[in-house]
Design an enzyme around this catalytic site. Structure first.
Site, PDB file in Angstrom:
ATOM      1  N   ASP A  99      -7.863  -8.538  -4.810  1.00  0.00           N
ATOM      2  CA  ASP A  99      -6.640  -7.858  -4.318  1.00  0.00           C
ATOM      3  C   ASP A  99      -7.063  -8.024  -2.634  1.00  0.00           C
ATOM      4  O   ASP A  99      -8.285  -7.540  -2.276  1.00  0.00           O
ATOM      5  CB  ASP A  99      -6.695  -6.542  -4.696  1.00  0.00           C
ATOM      6  CG  ASP A  99      -5.104  -6.206  -5.394  1.00  0.00           C
ATOM      7  OD1 ASP A  99      -4.353  -6.326  -4.597  1.00  0.00           O
ATOM      8  OD2 ASP A  99      -5.436  -5.721  -6.747  1.00  0.00           O
ATOM      9  N   ASP A 201      -1.327  -7.407  -1.016  1.00  0.00           N
ATOM     10  CA  ASP A 201      -0.791  -6.228  -1.263  1.00  0.00           C
ATOM     11  C   ASP A 201       0.250  -5.759  -0.093  1.00  0.00           C
ATOM     12  O   ASP A 201      -0.194  -5.886   0.868  1.00  0.00           O
ATOM     13  CB  ASP A 201      -1.760  -5.003  -1.258  1.00  0.00           C
ATOM     14  CG  ASP A 201      -1.386  -3.719  -1.582  1.00  0.00           C
ATOM     15  OD1 ASP A 201      -0.860  -3.580  -2.850  1.00  0.00           O
ATOM     16  OD2 ASP A 201      -1.154  -2.926  -0.833  1.00  0.00           O
ATOM     17  N   GLU A 258       2.719  -9.655  -2.985  1.00  0.00           N
ATOM     18  CA  GLU A 258       3.559  -8.500  -3.386  1.00  0.00           C
ATOM     19  C   GLU A 258       4.454  -8.290  -2.286  1.00  0.00           C
ATOM     20  O   GLU A 258       4.479  -7.519  -1.197  1.00  0.00           O
ATOM     21  CB  GLU A 258       2.619  -7.398  -3.507  1.00  0.00           C
ATOM     22  CG  GLU A 258       3.551  -6.188  -4.078  1.00  0.00           C
ATOM     23  CD  GLU A 258       2.871  -4.616  -3.742  1.00  0.00           C
ATOM     24  OE1 GLU A 258       3.103  -3.668  -4.563  1.00  0.00           O
ATOM     25  OE2 GLU A 258       1.961  -4.513  -3.000  1.00  0.00           O
ATOM     26  N   HIS A 333      -0.879  -2.699 -12.509  1.00  0.00           N
ATOM     27  CA  HIS A 333      -1.312  -1.259 -12.314  1.00  0.00           C
ATOM     28  C   HIS A 333      -0.448  -0.237 -11.675  1.00  0.00           C
ATOM     29  O   HIS A 333      -0.622   0.938 -11.599  1.00  0.00           O
ATOM     30  CB  HIS A 333      -2.427  -1.246 -11.320  1.00  0.00           C
ATOM     31  CG  HIS A 333      -2.237  -2.161 -10.167  1.00  0.00           C
ATOM     32  ND1 HIS A 333      -1.893  -3.375  -9.879  1.00  0.00           N
ATOM     33  CD2 HIS A 333      -1.830  -1.463  -8.833  1.00  0.00           C
ATOM     34  CE1 HIS A 333      -1.522  -3.481  -8.772  1.00  0.00           C
ATOM     35  NE2 HIS A 333      -1.638  -2.403  -8.048  1.00  0.00           N
ATOM     36  N   ASP A 334       0.736  -1.131 -11.245  1.00  0.00           N
ATOM     37  CA  ASP A 334       1.702  -0.241 -10.470  1.00  0.00           C
ATOM     38  C   ASP A 334       3.058   0.057 -11.479  1.00  0.00           C
ATOM     39  O   ASP A 334       4.096   0.480 -11.150  1.00  0.00           O
ATOM     40  CB  ASP A 334       2.316  -0.904  -9.350  1.00  0.00           C
ATOM     41  CG  ASP A 334       1.455  -0.722  -8.139  1.00  0.00           C
ATOM     42  OD1 ASP A 334       0.651   0.236  -7.945  1.00  0.00           O
ATOM     43  OD2 ASP A 334       1.458  -1.468  -7.212  1.00  0.00           O
TER      44      ASP A 334
END
Length: 559
Positions: A99, A201, A258, A333-334
């Site tokens: 990430d 991210d 993202e 995870h979101d």
């Protein structure tokens, strides 16, 4: 360097390390826990691991608030543990991506500490500080996690720092070339270590409107969503092109953006042949169940399967028009668990439905991503009190919902449904009290709907969700299916409203995927004669028609 698109045939598995496997009995998953299960991941058939943040962090946002980009947080292990994981993964032909969080750091990062300690230091310009003449908060922008985007600097009355997310996540000042250079050096350090790329991210937040002007409020708090002034703003391209040139292109690295809020017209810039990123996540269908993803306390939407189908096909068409590649995803995870999200009736939240949803997305053009536990058919939890949640977004949405007039019961119901903690409950390896994840109380309570949903049980059941995923993943690497799945053309197949059906074609090879997401049987008329390759329930094809029971899914090929 020209991007070779070596990654087209990857299958990616996302590991949320905190909840994957605890090997030192502190209730928190760690790097050695990932290494321990590499053979499991290899057997699943995936080729790449995306590892959520393991950097040093105070964990206000569970690692997305980074205090040191080039150190492993002790709760996950050491850099030696990471190097060991990387080496063991490579032995098995598994690549690793990390990430990359460069919109903001933790307020515990050395840069921010220096910026606070010495207003004259170079680090003050690594972040965004304002001292308005009237001493008031600079504007009325609302952070994504709720409340103002401005926090007053301790010991400096009337001076504020900016944060798109939590106050403990100050935004980096991308207008500063020195800051950008430091970020690029860090990225290249990781790529030199041998990782294959990054999931990037919150990347569309790097550029802010530099007028810093207040705008029309959109809530009872008198604030307005920061995304209107700090997401996909003019000038973002400069940063993203430079980022790519100084880092990713030098290594032919895989990058997955993202990138919230990107218009279809802008997709070629992001994921075209010379785009900023290799591929992007598409959130149009991922967040279909909420009225407003940025303010999800506002509640659930009344989505339909027809709407979901249209959204998926529109997304694919836009990506194709851009000359780009999709990162296909159901969970992360979101996101909450897809079985609980996209199957409204609990009666149908079964392994059959889990397989149907898997089939729906896995064969779309692009690279499939599997989130840990998705391959088991894991479900959402049900919490009785707000203090059982750890996710900062859930806690903030609950409080905002109360302020907006929701009852405590209503607010808790929304949080139970949408909370990111749904995906973060410990991985279910066995049916033991703590799921084989740990021998001690986990950092987050286990899911409470998990009977029969674990690796040990599903390994023994040929009809399990896990074994279905293994079959699906294997198809991607089998002749004659590989070429059509990876590079084949994509077109919609006419079907009833509750059925999502599409065809993949290359030369003489064809696959048709048909998935019934309705609670009643449906019939699909096929373009020609086909035979079944894989299905989640028994189906028969007669006279170019296939009858699909509720939540049936079938993959067909030409005879």
């Amino acid at each position: 360097m020209v991007n070779t698109k070596w990654w087209k045939n990857e299958v990616v598995y996302q590991v949320y390390p905190r909840s994957f496997q605890d090997t030192n009995n502190d209730g928190i998953g760690d790097l050695n826990g990932i290494t321990q299960h590499l053979d499991y991941l290899k057997q699943l058939g995936v080729t790449m691991l995306w590892i959520s943040p393991v950097y040093r962090s105070p964990m206000v946002d569970m690692g997305y608030d980074i205090a040191d980009y080039q150190a492993i947080d002790p709760q996950f292990g050491t850099m030696a543990d990471f190097d060991h994981l990387l080496a063991e993964a490579k032995k098995r032909g598994l690549k690793i991506i990390m990430d990359l969080v460069v919109n903001h750091t933790s307020d515990q990062h050395m840069w921010f500490k220096q910026a606070l300690a010495d207003p004259q230091s170079k680090y003050r310009d690594y972040y965004i500080f304002k001292t308005p003449a009237n001493g008031q908060v600079p504007n009325n922008w609302r952070s994504i996690f709720g409340g103002s985007t401005w926090t007053e600097v301790p010991g400096e009355p009337g001076t504020y720092y900016f944060h798109t997310f939590a106050p403990q996540q100050p935004d980096l000042n991308w207008e500063n070339p020195q800051l950008r250079k430091a970020i690029y050096q860090m990225i290249n350090w990781w790529l030199d270590k041998g990782i294959s790329g990054f999931r990037v991210d919150a990347i569309t937040h790097l550029k802010k409107d530099l007028d810093w002007a207040s705008i029309e409020p959109d809530g009872k708090d008198g604030l307005a969503a920061v995304v209107k002034k700090g997401q996909n703003r003019p000038g973002l391209a400069k940063f993203l092109l430079e980022l790519k040139a100084q880092t990713f292109d030098r290594y032919d690295a895989l990058t997955v953006g993202e990138a919230y809020g990107v218009a279809a017209a802008d997709l070629p810039k992001f994921i075209g042949p010379n785009g900023y990123f290799s591929m992007m996540f598409d959130f149009s269908y991922l967040n279909i169940e909420m009225k407003n993803v940025d303010e999800w306390y506002r509640g659930r939407s009344n989505w339909t399967v027809k709407e979901l189908k249209t959204t998926i096909f529109n997304s694919q068409q836009a990506t194709k028009a851009a000359g780009g590649w999709s990162a296909n995803v159901l969970e992360s995870h979101d996101q909450q668990r897809t079985l609980s999200k996209l199957v409204p009736n609990p009666k149908f939240q079964t392994p059959t439905a889990a397989k149907a949803l898997a089939t729906m997305y896995y064969f779309l053009p692009g690279v499939p991503f599997i989130y840990q536990g998705q391959e088991l058919g894991m479900k959402n939890f049900r919490r009785q009190r707000i203090d059982q949640f750890k996710d900062i977004s859930s806690l903030n949405n609950y409080q905002t919902g109360i302020k907006e007039g929701l009852s405590a019961t209503e607010a808790l119901a929304i949080v139970n449904f949408k909370s990111r903690d749904n995906a973060r409950t410990p991985m279910q390896w066995t049916d033991a009290t703590y799921g084989g994840f740990s021998t001690t109380t986990p950092w987050l309570e286990m899911g409470n709907d998990r009977a029969g949903i674990n690796v040990a049980a599903e390994e023994q059941d040929p009809a399990s969700v896990l074994n279905y995923y293994r079959q699906m993943v294997a198809l991607r690497f089998q002749a004659p299916y590989q070429a059509v799945i990876v590079d084949g053309a994509f077109e919609q197949v006419t079907s009833p409203d509750n059925v999502i059906a599409y065809r993949r074609r290359q030369a003489e090879q064809e696959l048709v995927i048909a998935v019934n997401l309705g609670e009643t049987a449906a019939t699909v008329t096929l373009p020609k004669d086909y035979q079944v390759v894989l299905s989640n329930v028994a189906v028969t094809v007669t006279n170019q028609q296939v009858e699909l029971p509720p939540y049936a899914a079938v993959i067909l090929t030409t005879k």
